[in-house]
Design a protein around this motif. Structure first.
Motif, PDB file in Angstrom:
ATOM      1  N   VAL A 102       0.855  -1.181   0.000  1.00  0.00           N
ATOM      2  CA  VAL A 102       0.000   0.000   0.000  1.00  0.00           C
ATOM      3  C   VAL A 102       0.893   1.233   0.000  1.00  0.00           C
ATOM      4  O   VAL A 102       1.712   1.419   0.907  1.00  0.00           O
ATOM      5  N   LYS A 104      -0.356   4.543  -1.898  1.00  0.00           N
ATOM      6  CA  LYS A 104      -1.214   5.721  -1.983  1.00  0.00           C
ATOM      7  C   LYS A 104      -2.307   5.664  -0.920  1.00  0.00           C
ATOM      8  O   LYS A 104      -2.642   4.601  -0.400  1.00  0.00           O
ATOM      9  N   GLU A 105      -2.893   6.811  -0.642  1.00  0.00           N
ATOM     10  CA  GLU A 105      -3.957   6.892   0.359  1.00  0.00           C
ATOM     11  C   GLU A 105      -5.190   6.095  -0.035  1.00  0.00           C
ATOM     12  O   GLU A 105      -5.917   5.605   0.824  1.00  0.00           O
ATOM     13  N   THR A 106      -5.419   5.975  -1.338  1.00  0.00           N
ATOM     14  CA  THR A 106      -6.615   5.271  -1.816  1.00  0.00           C
ATOM     15  C   THR A 106      -6.354   3.805  -2.125  1.00  0.00           C
ATOM     16  O   THR A 106      -7.256   3.109  -2.600  1.00  0.00           O
ATOM     17  N   ASP A 107      -5.147   3.316  -1.866  1.00  0.00           N
ATOM     18  CA  ASP A 107      -4.805   1.920  -2.150  1.00  0.00           C
ATOM     19  C   ASP A 107      -5.498   0.964  -1.188  1.00  0.00           C
ATOM     20  O   ASP A 107      -5.669   1.267  -0.002  1.00  0.00           O
ATOM     21  N   ASN A 140       4.513   3.214 -11.272  1.00  0.00           N
ATOM     22  CA  ASN A 140       3.917   2.325 -10.274  1.00  0.00           C
ATOM     23  C   ASN A 140       5.014   1.841  -9.325  1.00  0.00           C
ATOM     24  O   ASN A 140       5.910   1.095  -9.731  1.00  0.00           O
ATOM     25  N   VAL A 167      -8.994   5.668   2.689  1.00  0.00           N
ATOM     26  CA  VAL A 167     -10.107   4.743   2.422  1.00  0.00           C
ATOM     27  C   VAL A 167     -10.975   4.630   3.675  1.00  0.00           C
ATOM     28  O   VAL A 167     -10.497   4.198   4.729  1.00  0.00           O
ATOM     29  N   LEU A 194      -5.369  -2.279  -5.484  1.00  0.00           N
ATOM     30  CA  LEU A 194      -6.294  -1.540  -6.339  1.00  0.00           C
ATOM     31  C   LEU A 194      -6.730  -0.261  -5.645  1.00  0.00           C
ATOM     32  O   LEU A 194      -6.720  -0.181  -4.410  1.00  0.00           O
ATOM     33  N   SER A 195      -7.142   0.707  -6.447  1.00  0.00           N
ATOM     34  CA  SER A 195      -7.777   1.886  -5.887  1.00  0.00           C
ATOM     35  C   SER A 195      -9.175   1.498  -5.401  1.00  0.00           C
ATOM     36  O   SER A 195      -9.838   0.633  -5.990  1.00  0.00           O
ATOM     37  N   SER A 196      -9.629   2.134  -4.355  1.00  0.00           N
ATOM     38  CA  SER A 196     -10.922   1.782  -3.752  1.00  0.00           C
ATOM     39  C   SER A 196     -12.094   1.981  -4.710  1.00  0.00           C
ATOM     40  O   SER A 196     -13.161   1.405  -4.501  1.00  0.00           O
ATOM     41  N   GLU A 197     -11.923   2.784  -5.761  1.00  0.00           N
ATOM     42  CA  GLU A 197     -13.025   3.033  -6.688  1.00  0.00           C
ATOM     43  C   GLU A 197     -13.413   1.785  -7.480  1.00  0.00           C
ATOM     44  O   GLU A 197     -14.526   1.722  -8.026  1.00  0.00           O
ATOM     45  N   TYR A 198     -12.519   0.794  -7.553  1.00  0.00           N
ATOM     46  CA  TYR A 198     -12.811  -0.425  -8.309  1.00  0.00           C
ATOM     47  C   TYR A 198     -13.283  -1.576  -7.415  1.00  0.00           C
ATOM     48  O   TYR A 198     -13.435  -2.703  -7.901  1.00  0.00           O
TER      49      TYR A 198
END
Length: 436
Positions: A102, A104-107, A140, A167, A194-198
């Motif tokens: 992890v 990024k903050e959204t990871d 990445n 998240v 993954l990003s939380s959006e997925y």
């Protein structure tokens, strides 16, 4: 003058035979002999210098190697289904790669329990999306090489192991399902970032294996029917006539179920052995998969608001004959037609060429065609979860493989005989399990 006298006196003294004899005697006696000769020996100095230099660099290399060994020993490794070349199915294998972190903050770090395989994975193994993927991987932090290995898999299910500080809608221990854009490292691994959006919560009524059949297939079906076909969960879809050429593969089966939910009247052209099953999913009429049946529909004047063409571009002309006024033909393709090379530049060039060709057809022949790529969004998973929870749609799986049988699974997929989604269970079970 004084300095000159001193040098002259010393030189005169050294020429004195008595003094020369005394010096010779000293040189021949005891340790003096070794010391003087050693000082005069250049090779010995080279040896001593080499020992010191070698010792220094040896020490430094040892320290660095120790740190590197400690770092490698502390790394976590996992199994992944990946490729190291773009040679197609033959390049697919199970490899050991580093567990992602992890950053990024959204990871979100997910322990993958099950993942499905799809024809797009075969396209990826042949180079599809290579240019964009290499560009993304350069930035990445979880990839050490911008090219390989490439992990396959476009969706899956699992349990959250760690979340980034940004998240708030997901927690460690949650069971989830998710989708993976083609330019990202895939889901066929023990862990994925993954990003939380997925990512969305897994419906409680689904197992990990059954849940893995729906995310990517659902996304494709949504893009076929809603984005391209202008249908959807609204009153405008009620009573619309939909023709689906097929009914064997997972996406076609899910399209039938969604159309039933939206109140559409569905006609399928499919093999006889699937007829009873397709009717149970919601098809109003099922015809034998035969060109003559297709021609009979044309003669009868049957017309449809949306025609889902799974036969590719070659079947478009036949499908156009079934369209009602203002109707739409949606042709499913794994990738936009382009050049054989799937690099970033050639992909852009192929799309520009297709756009120019479509522009000429639109103005000269009156045909309108648009290439629409699948849009990856977790909102579709929210809608699918709602339908699953009320029992409106069922999983579209066929068979479960263990991770060690993934090569067999991909050969089965490439053979084209599958009727539903093939799921890879990310553990060590050694049997192929028929869908239950």
């Amino acid at each position: 003058m004084e300095n000159g006298l001193v040098h002259s006196s010393v030189a005169t003294a050294l020429e004195n035979p008595s003094i020369q004899q005394a010096v010779a005697t000293i040189q021949e006696s005891g340790p003096w002999v070794w010391t003087i000769r050693a000082i005069e020996n250049k090779n010995l100095w080279y040896l001593i210098g080499g020992v010191f230099v070698g010792a220094y660099f040896g020490f430094r290399v040892g320290v660095v190697s120790g740190r590197a060994r400690s770092l490698v020993e502390n790394l976590a490794w996992m199994k992944a289904v990946a490729i190291n070349s773009y040679d197609g199915v033959e390049s697919i294998s199970v490899q050991n790669i580093e567990v992602p972190r992890v950053v990024k903050e959204t990871d979100v770090l997910i322990e993958v329990k099950a993942a499905s395989i799809d024809p797009i994975d075969i396209k990826v193994s042949q180079g599809y999306g290579r240019g964009l993927r290499e560009l993304v991987n350069k930035y990445n932090p979880n990839t050490t090489n911008s090219t390989f290995p490439v992990v396959l898999g476009r969706d899956g299910t699992g349990v959250i192991s760690e979340v980034g500080s940004g998240v708030h809608n997901l927690r460690v221990g949650d069971s989830v399902w998710f989708i993976v854009p083609p330019c990202f490292q895939g889901s066929l691994s023990n862990y994925i970032i993954l990003s939380s959006e997925y990512i969305r919560p897994l419906p409680e009524s689904l197992t990990f294996e059954s849940g893995a059949t729906l995310p990517y297939t659902g996304l494709v079906a949504w893009n076929i029917l809603v984005v391209s076909g202008d249908l959807g969960p609204s009153n405008k879809s009620k009573g619309k006539k939909v023709f689906i050429w097929g009914g064997v593969r997972a996406v076609e089966r899910l399209c039938i179920q969604l159309c039933k939910v939206w109140g559409c009247e569905v006609t399928c052209l499919a093999p006889v052995y699937t007829h009873d099953y397709l009717r149970s999913l919601g098809a109003s009429s099922v015809l034998k998969d035969d060109v003559q049946e297709f021609k009979n529909l044309l003669k009868q004047g049957s017309r449809f608001d949306v025609v889902v063409n799974t036969a590719g571009i070659l079947g478009e002309d036949l499908c156009l004959g079934l369209l009602a006024p203002e109707g739409r033909v949606v042709t499913t393709l794994i990738s936009t037609p382009g050049l054989r090379e799937y690099g970033l530049f050639t992909s852009i060039l192929a799309r520009v060429m297709n756009s120019v060709l479509d522009l000429f057809k639109r103005n000269l022949l009156g045909e309108t065609r648009r290439w629409i790529e699948t849009r990856f969004t977790g909102e579709v998973l929210d809608y699918l979860a709602t339908l699953v929870n009320i029992g409106a749609i069922d999983p579209v799986g066929e068979r479960i493989f263990s991770v060690d049988q993934v090569e067999l699974a991909f050969k089965y997929l490439a053979g084209g005989g599958h009727k539903g989604k093939l799921v890879i269970r990310m553990d060590q079970e050694n049997s192929i399990i028929p869908w239950r």
